[in-house]
Design a protein around this motif. Sequence first.
Motif, PDB file in Angstrom:
ATOM      1  N   ASN A   1      28.749  81.639 -18.165  1.00  0.00           N
ATOM      2  CA  ASN A   1      30.161  81.269 -18.121  1.00  0.00           C
ATOM      3  C   ASN A   1      31.257  82.485 -18.034  1.00  0.00           C
ATOM      4  O   ASN A   1      32.254  82.363 -17.460  1.00  0.00           O
ATOM      5  CB  ASN A   1      30.868  80.159 -19.219  1.00  0.00           C
ATOM      6  N   ALA A   2      31.162  83.498 -19.093  1.00  0.00           N
ATOM      7  CA  ALA A   2      31.943  84.468 -18.968  1.00  0.00           C
ATOM      8  C   ALA A   2      31.793  85.415 -17.635  1.00  0.00           C
ATOM      9  O   ALA A   2      32.937  85.724 -17.164  1.00  0.00           O
ATOM     10  CB  ALA A   2      31.493  85.542 -20.239  1.00  0.00           C
ATOM     11  N   VAL A   3      30.691  85.422 -17.221  1.00  0.00           N
ATOM     12  CA  VAL A   3      30.648  86.055 -15.836  1.00  0.00           C
ATOM     13  C   VAL A   3      31.232  85.473 -14.761  1.00  0.00           C
ATOM     14  O   VAL A   3      32.016  86.008 -13.918  1.00  0.00           O
ATOM     15  CB  VAL A   3      29.281  86.611 -15.281  1.00  0.00           C
ATOM     16  N   GLU A   4      30.831  84.144 -14.654  1.00  0.00           N
ATOM     17  CA  GLU A   4      31.762  83.162 -13.597  1.00  0.00           C
ATOM     18  C   GLU A   4      33.070  83.502 -13.731  1.00  0.00           C
ATOM     19  O   GLU A   4      33.709  83.247 -12.656  1.00  0.00           O
ATOM     20  CB  GLU A   4      31.100  81.809 -14.079  1.00  0.00           C
ATOM     21  N   THR A   5      33.581  83.375 -15.165  1.00  0.00           N
ATOM     22  CA  THR A   5      34.981  83.419 -15.072  1.00  0.00           C
ATOM     23  C   THR A   5      35.849  84.478 -14.319  1.00  0.00           C
ATOM     24  O   THR A   5      36.937  84.343 -13.635  1.00  0.00           O
ATOM     25  CB  THR A   5      35.440  83.211 -16.404  1.00  0.00           C
ATOM     26  N   PHE A   6      35.169  85.751 -14.558  1.00  0.00           N
ATOM     27  CA  PHE A   6      35.610  87.054 -13.637  1.00  0.00           C
ATOM     28  C   PHE A   6      35.455  86.717 -12.179  1.00  0.00           C
ATOM     29  O   PHE A   6      36.305  86.861 -11.392  1.00  0.00           O
ATOM     30  CB  PHE A   6      34.757  88.359 -14.079  1.00  0.00           C
ATOM     31  N   ARG A   7      34.287  85.944 -11.639  1.00  0.00           N
ATOM     32  CA  ARG A   7      34.086  85.964 -10.499  1.00  0.00           C
ATOM     33  C   ARG A   7      35.061  84.922  -9.825  1.00  0.00           C
ATOM     34  O   ARG A   7      35.885  84.962  -8.946  1.00  0.00           O
ATOM     35  CB  ARG A   7      32.759  85.081 -10.235  1.00  0.00           C
TER      36      ARG A   7
ATOM     37  N   LYS B   1      38.565  86.191  -9.283  1.00  0.00           N
ATOM     38  CA  LYS B   1      38.439  87.166  -8.446  1.00  0.00           C
ATOM     39  C   LYS B   1      38.906  88.616  -8.971  1.00  0.00           C
ATOM     40  O   LYS B   1      39.501  89.570  -8.372  1.00  0.00           O
ATOM     41  CB  LYS B   1      39.410  86.993  -7.135  1.00  0.00           C
ATOM     42  N   PHE B   2      38.548  88.712 -10.141  1.00  0.00           N
ATOM     43  CA  PHE B   2      38.701  90.082 -10.896  1.00  0.00           C
ATOM     44  C   PHE B   2      37.360  90.882 -10.733  1.00  0.00           C
ATOM     45  O   PHE B   2      36.216  90.443 -10.483  1.00  0.00           O
ATOM     46  CB  PHE B   2      38.738  89.706 -12.471  1.00  0.00           C
ATOM     47  N   ALA B   3      37.625  92.016 -10.658  1.00  0.00           N
ATOM     48  CA  ALA B   3      36.671  93.280 -10.543  1.00  0.00           C
ATOM     49  C   ALA B   3      35.747  92.939 -11.708  1.00  0.00           C
ATOM     50  O   ALA B   3      36.331  92.930 -12.853  1.00  0.00           O
ATOM     51  CB  ALA B   3      37.440  94.650 -10.500  1.00  0.00           C
ATOM     52  N   MET B   4      34.552  93.076 -11.723  1.00  0.00           N
ATOM     53  CA  MET B   4      33.524  92.966 -12.760  1.00  0.00           C
ATOM     54  C   MET B   4      33.758  94.290 -13.538  1.00  0.00           C
ATOM     55  O   MET B   4      33.506  95.457 -12.899  1.00  0.00           O
ATOM     56  CB  MET B   4      31.922  92.685 -12.260  1.00  0.00           C
ATOM     57  N   PRO B   5      33.762  94.219 -14.925  1.00  0.00           N
ATOM     58  CA  PRO B   5      34.170  95.546 -15.560  1.00  0.00           C
ATOM     59  C   PRO B   5      32.663  96.211 -15.967  1.00  0.00           C
ATOM     60  O   PRO B   5      32.685  97.279 -15.946  1.00  0.00           O
ATOM     61  CB  PRO B   5      34.557  94.892 -16.886  1.00  0.00           C
ATOM     62  N   VAL B   6      31.613  95.350 -15.796  1.00  0.00           N
ATOM     63  CA  VAL B   6      30.321  95.867 -16.058  1.00  0.00           C
ATOM     64  C   VAL B   6      29.359  95.456 -15.134  1.00  0.00           C
ATOM     65  O   VAL B   6      29.511  94.454 -14.227  1.00  0.00           O
ATOM     66  CB  VAL B   6      29.515  95.577 -17.196  1.00  0.00           C
ATOM     67  N   ASN B   7      28.235  96.250 -14.717  1.00  0.00           N
ATOM     68  CA  ASN B   7      27.090  95.503 -13.861  1.00  0.00           C
ATOM     69  C   ASN B   7      26.365  94.725 -14.775  1.00  0.00           C
ATOM     70  O   ASN B   7      26.024  95.280 -16.118  1.00  0.00           O
ATOM     71  CB  ASN B   7      26.348  96.787 -13.463  1.00  0.00           C
ATOM     72  N   PHE B   8      25.767  93.611 -14.293  1.00  0.00           N
ATOM     73  CA  PHE B   8      24.946  92.857 -15.017  1.00  0.00           C
ATOM     74  C   PHE B   8      23.456  92.771 -14.991  1.00  0.00           C
ATOM     75  O   PHE B   8      23.093  92.864 -13.521  1.00  0.00           O
ATOM     76  CB  PHE B   8      25.526  91.385 -15.049  1.00  0.00           C
TER      77      PHE B   8
END
Length: 493
Positions: free
Chosen positions: A148-154, A157-164
């Motif tokens: 959900n947290a990753v989905e929120t950035f997506r 449309k925020f840049a992902m702060p980390v690679n997952f």
Amino acid sequence: MSSSSSSLLEMEIFQYIDAHQSDFIKDLKEWVAVESDSVQPHLRKEVMRMMALAADRLAALGATVNLVNLGSHQLPDGQVLPLPSVILGELGKDPQNPTVCFYGHVDVQPAKKEDGWNTDPYTLTEIDGNLYGRGATDNKGPVLAWINAVETFRALKFAMPVNFKFVIEGMEEAGSLGLEKLLEEENQRFFSDVDYIVISDNLWLSNKKPALTYGSRGNACFFVEVECGSKDLHSGTFGGIIHEPLLDLIALLDSLVDSTGHIQIPGIYDSVAALTEEERKLYESIEFELEEHRKNCGVKKFLYDTKEEILLHLWRYPSLSIHGIEGAFHEQGIKTVIPAKVIGKFSIRQVPHMDLSVVKKQVVKHLEGVFSKRNSPNKLKVSMPLGAKPWLADVNDLLYKAARRAIKTVFGEDPDFIRDGSTIPVARMFQTVTQKSVMMLPIGAADDGEHSQNEKISRHNYIEGTKLFAAFFLEISKLHRNLHETSHTEAIN
Ligand SMILES: C[C@H](N)C(=O)N[C@@H](Cc1c[nH]cn1)C(=O)O
Ligand SMILES: [Zn+2]
Ligand SMILES: [Zn+2]
């Protein structure tokens, strides 16, 4: 990024998460509905179905998903079962970003309504702010909270702060079979660019106060089998003239621990790391509500009276638990039979510096000694089907700093720094094989009832846990970049 723009970002993220609570709970309901019990062989296909659902969910996030086949395993009765594939997922490859690998499991412990659940264990049900269902906290809720947290950035449309990176398995509750070999094989590939590993598969020490976990116990699981012949016998026709396997077994099990909880196996405490004065002080300073803990577990009294003794015996010393007896009649009513073969199941939680192979030898020697004194003609077999080592991390690691800050942002207080009495086999495997830093970042509360009837995660913890993970991505990104910029500048100068 300045701290004011980062808090604006956090505000937007948190608002999005609050606004999408129902969607997140709907996803959890869908996952809990799958009886992905890895312990009972007949449910293996449900574990496979759950793995497919999790893989689809990651693919929908935009992740590349690789389902790695682990082959099969043999059960003690000779049956061969396929192992569920492990998901290795990846999302993002920005060289400026740190790469954080998240581990979780989507298999569960067995649960039946008749065990004493108030609601159907596979229908997520909300009562008074708690979401009840098998796997709600262990571990489907936390895995979904991370997604959900990753989905929120997506979605924003925020840049992902980390690679997952993701490692999701379906055999954790059965000892993470096959996982170590996979980690070794993938160490130079999948794990080569991983900077940090995060596990969220345990609980806080308190019902309300967040925690960060820096250690967990391992586990050595044993089967002790006693057999008198090939068939069960009428207890009227044969009772009184034979050596009954269940009597032998009960004597063996009874020899393992005394009534004070002390393990009776000679040598078992020999290699347990000595307690330092520093540790003792640390334990004294931990906030821990004994009465709250007693209520959570629903017993009248603990074996020990002080907070320090309880924490030491949960985190710092081995413990032996008896889990059950296969082959003994356990249904309602009384079946007047002498079972021909019974298998006792027990486990010994491991602490630094116990050695699994030494523990196995000590257990076998002890049980054979007790058995020989009974002069029983029955057949005794002792085996250790599972062994997981304990894990201990360095709390000075950057991961802990980032998580501490994220906890402060979301929960408004500093976390407890705790160890955990339970076992996540992969923690020590990750540490040994990959040599990367590993942290446990729990979002479940102490009263969640893992493995128990009426397991739950509260709506609050599920949603605030999602925010915590999002805030953690931002913090670890900032700290990692700062560290690397500083070392780059130092190298130039
Ligand atoms: C802490 C984690 N959620 C968990 O429940 N782990 C299990 C793993 C295990 C250990 N021995 C066999 N399975 C546990 O600690 O019981
Ligand atoms: Zn778990
Ligand atoms: Zn579990």
